[in-house]
Design a protein around this motif. Structure first.
Motif, short mmCIF file in Angstrom:
data_model
loop_
_atom_site.label_atom_id
_atom_site.label_comp_id
_atom_site.label_asym_id
_atom_site.label_seq_id
_atom_site.Cartn_x
_atom_site.Cartn_y
_atom_site.Cartn_z
N GLY A 113 0.79 -1.23 0.00
CA GLY A 113 0.00 0.00 0.00
C GLY A 113 0.82 1.28 0.00
N CYS A 114 2.13 1.18 0.16
CA CYS A 114 2.97 2.38 0.16
C CYS A 114 3.14 2.86 -1.29
CB CYS A 114 4.34 2.07 0.77
SG CYS A 114 5.45 3.49 0.79
N SER A 115 3.08 4.18 -1.48
CA SER A 115 3.16 4.73 -2.83
C SER A 115 4.53 5.32 -3.16
CB SER A 115 2.08 5.80 -3.02
OG SER A 115 2.35 6.90 -2.16
N CYS A 116 5.54 5.07 -2.34
CA CYS A 116 6.85 5.65 -2.62
C CYS A 116 7.47 4.98 -3.86
CB CYS A 116 7.78 5.49 -1.41
SG CYS A 116 8.46 3.83 -1.18
N PHE A 117 8.49 5.62 -4.40
CA PHE A 117 9.17 5.10 -5.59
C PHE A 117 9.69 3.69 -5.35
CE2 PHE A 117 13.07 4.25 -7.91
CZ PHE A 117 12.68 4.48 -9.21
N THR A 118 10.30 3.47 -4.21
CA THR A 118 10.89 2.16 -3.91
C THR A 118 9.82 1.08 -3.91
OG1 THR A 118 12.61 3.22 -2.61
CG2 THR A 118 12.26 0.88 -2.23
N CYS A 119 8.72 1.30 -3.21
CA CYS A 119 7.68 0.28 -3.12
C CYS A 119 6.94 0.08 -4.44
CB CYS A 119 6.70 0.63 -2.00
SG CYS A 119 7.42 0.43 -0.35
N ARG A 120 6.85 1.11 -5.25
CA ARG A 120 6.18 0.97 -6.55
C ARG A 120 7.04 0.24 -7.56
NH1 ARG A 120 5.72 5.75 -8.96
NH2 ARG A 120 6.72 6.91 -7.30
N ASN A 121 8.37 0.26 -7.38
CA ASN A 121 9.25 -0.26 -8.42
C ASN A 121 10.17 -1.40 -8.03
OD1 ASN A 121 8.77 1.70 -10.75
ND2 ASN A 121 9.07 3.07 -9.02
N HIS A 122 10.26 -1.71 -6.74
CA HIS A 122 11.22 -2.73 -6.31
C HIS A 122 10.62 -3.65 -5.27
CE1 HIS A 122 14.24 -0.57 -8.56
NE2 HIS A 122 13.88 0.54 -7.94
N SER A 123 11.12 -4.87 -5.22
CA SER A 123 10.61 -5.87 -4.28
C SER A 123 11.49 -5.96 -3.04
CB SER A 123 10.57 -7.25 -4.96
OG SER A 123 11.90 -7.69 -5.20
N ARG A 124 10.95 -6.62 -2.03
CA ARG A 124 11.74 -6.89 -0.82
C ARG A 124 12.98 -7.70 -1.17
NH1 ARG A 124 6.73 -9.26 1.99
NH2 ARG A 124 5.49 -7.39 2.24
N ALA A 125 12.81 -8.66 -2.07
CA ALA A 125 13.95 -9.51 -2.45
C ALA A 125 15.07 -8.67 -3.08
CB ALA A 125 13.50 -10.59 -3.43
N TYR A 126 14.72 -7.72 -3.90
CA TYR A 126 15.73 -6.88 -4.54
C TYR A 126 16.47 -6.04 -3.50
CZ TYR A 126 17.93 -3.62 -7.77
OH TYR A 126 18.85 -2.85 -8.46
N ILE A 127 15.71 -5.43 -2.58
CA ILE A 127 16.35 -4.62 -1.53
C ILE A 127 17.24 -5.52 -0.67
CG2 ILE A 127 15.98 -3.12 0.46
CD1 ILE A 127 15.07 -1.91 -2.26
N HIS A 128 16.74 -6.69 -0.32
CA HIS A 128 17.54 -7.65 0.46
C HIS A 128 18.84 -7.99 -0.29
CE1 HIS A 128 18.45 -11.06 3.06
NE2 HIS A 128 18.66 -11.76 1.95
N HIS A 129 18.72 -8.27 -1.57
CA HIS A 129 19.90 -8.60 -2.38
C HIS A 129 20.90 -7.44 -2.38
CE1 HIS A 129 22.44 -9.43 -5.85
NE2 HIS A 129 22.04 -8.28 -6.36
N LEU A 130 20.41 -6.22 -2.57
CA LEU A 130 21.30 -5.05 -2.58
C LEU A 130 22.03 -4.89 -1.25
CD1 LEU A 130 19.04 -2.45 -4.44
CD2 LEU A 130 21.04 -3.64 -5.36
N LEU A 131 21.32 -5.14 -0.15
CA LEU A 131 21.97 -5.07 1.16
C LEU A 131 23.04 -6.15 1.30
CD1 LEU A 131 18.90 -4.39 3.47
CD2 LEU A 131 20.87 -2.88 3.16
N GLN A 132 22.71 -7.36 0.90
CA GLN A 132 23.64 -8.49 1.04
C GLN A 132 24.91 -8.29 0.21
OE1 GLN A 132 23.37 -11.06 3.18
NE2 GLN A 132 21.45 -10.23 3.94
N THR A 133 24.77 -7.62 -0.92
CA THR A 133 25.93 -7.40 -1.80
C THR A 133 26.58 -6.04 -1.56
OG1 THR A 133 24.48 -6.60 -3.58
CG2 THR A 133 25.07 -8.95 -3.60
N HIS A 134 26.11 -5.33 -0.53
CA HIS A 134 26.66 -4.03 -0.12
C HIS A 134 26.63 -3.00 -1.24
CE1 HIS A 134 27.86 -5.83 3.66
NE2 HIS A 134 28.29 -6.85 2.96
N GLU A 135 25.57 -3.05 -2.03
CA GLU A 135 25.36 -2.06 -3.08
C GLU A 135 24.84 -0.76 -2.48
OE1 GLU A 135 25.89 -1.98 -6.33
OE2 GLU A 135 26.58 -4.04 -6.57
N MET A 136 25.40 0.35 -2.88
CA MET A 136 24.99 1.65 -2.37
C MET A 136 23.52 1.93 -2.67
SD MET A 136 26.82 5.36 -2.80
CE MET A 136 26.67 5.47 -4.55
N LEU A 137 22.99 1.37 -3.73
CA LEU A 137 21.60 1.59 -4.10
C LEU A 137 20.64 1.11 -3.00
CD1 LEU A 137 19.59 2.56 -6.21
CD2 LEU A 137 19.75 0.31 -7.30
N ALA A 138 21.04 0.14 -2.20
CA ALA A 138 20.18 -0.33 -1.11
C ALA A 138 19.84 0.83 -0.17
CB ALA A 138 20.85 -1.46 -0.33
N GLY A 139 20.85 1.56 0.24
CA GLY A 139 20.63 2.70 1.13
C GLY A 139 19.82 3.79 0.48
#
Length: 187
Positions: A113-139
């Motif tokens: 239900g969140c309308s932010c850019f992140t929630c509209r365009n990316h999944s939890r799995a993608y954010i989790h992956h970015l964190l695990q690989t220490h990608e700056m995009l996660a932050g």
């Protein structure tokens, strides 16, 4: 800022009593939604707060209920917050720990239900992956979500003030959190 959290409202009230009634009041260093609501109820107008940045730096997504109705961040969010309250992975009823392995396959948004850019365009799995690989995009993506969520929280507070129902909003917010915490403790 070395006081116990339980002392904060009393100390804030004592300080506010000595300030001019007709001037804006600012508080710095409050670090959770409950503290913000307590301060607003006491008459604080402005906040210098790094809470969204702190939770972002630790890989969390804000998820506490913001609105009483069924609109954006409404009652579906309360259910969403409850399902993400996994204390074993560091989550609670205010935020989701996106480092947790339970999100590595999550296809949905950070918060339903969140309308932010992140929630509209990316999944939890993608954010989790970015964190695990220490990608700056996660932050960056988490900061976008958390800032959006924080601004929605303040918009709901302003709306409650304008409609003369701030105390009702605070009561709803705190009762909802207490209920979620009780349910979590029973599990």
């Amino acid at each position: 800022m070395g006081e116990r959290a339980s002392q904060r409202p009393e100390l804030l009230q004592a300080a506010l009593e000595h300030l001019p009634k007709d001037k804006p009041k600012i508080a710095a260093g409050l670090d959770c939604p409950d503290d913000i609501l307590d301060a607003v109820a006491l008459g604080v107008d402005l906040f210098d707060c790094s809470y969204p940045t702190q939770v972002t730096a630790n890989g969390y997504a804000l998820s506490f209920p913001v609105r009483e109705d069924n609109s954006e961040q409404g009652s579906s969010t309360a259910a969403s917050a409850q399902q993400h309250m996994d204390v074993d992975c560091g989550a609670d009823d205010t935020k989701i720990n996106m480092w947790a392995t339970q999100y590595r396959m999550g296809k949905g948004p950070l918060v339903q239900g969140c309308s932010c850019f992140t929630c509209r365009n990316h999944s939890r799995a993608y954010i989790h992956h970015l964190l695990q690989t220490h990608e700056m995009l996660a932050g960056v993506l988490l900061e976008m979500h958390n800032t959006h969520w924080w601004l929605q929280f303040f918009a709901a507070i302003r709306e409650a003030i304008q409609q003369g129902r701030l105390q009702k909003y605070i009561q709803w917010f705190k009762q909802g959190r207490q209920l979620l915490q009780l349910q979590q403790a029973e599990q």
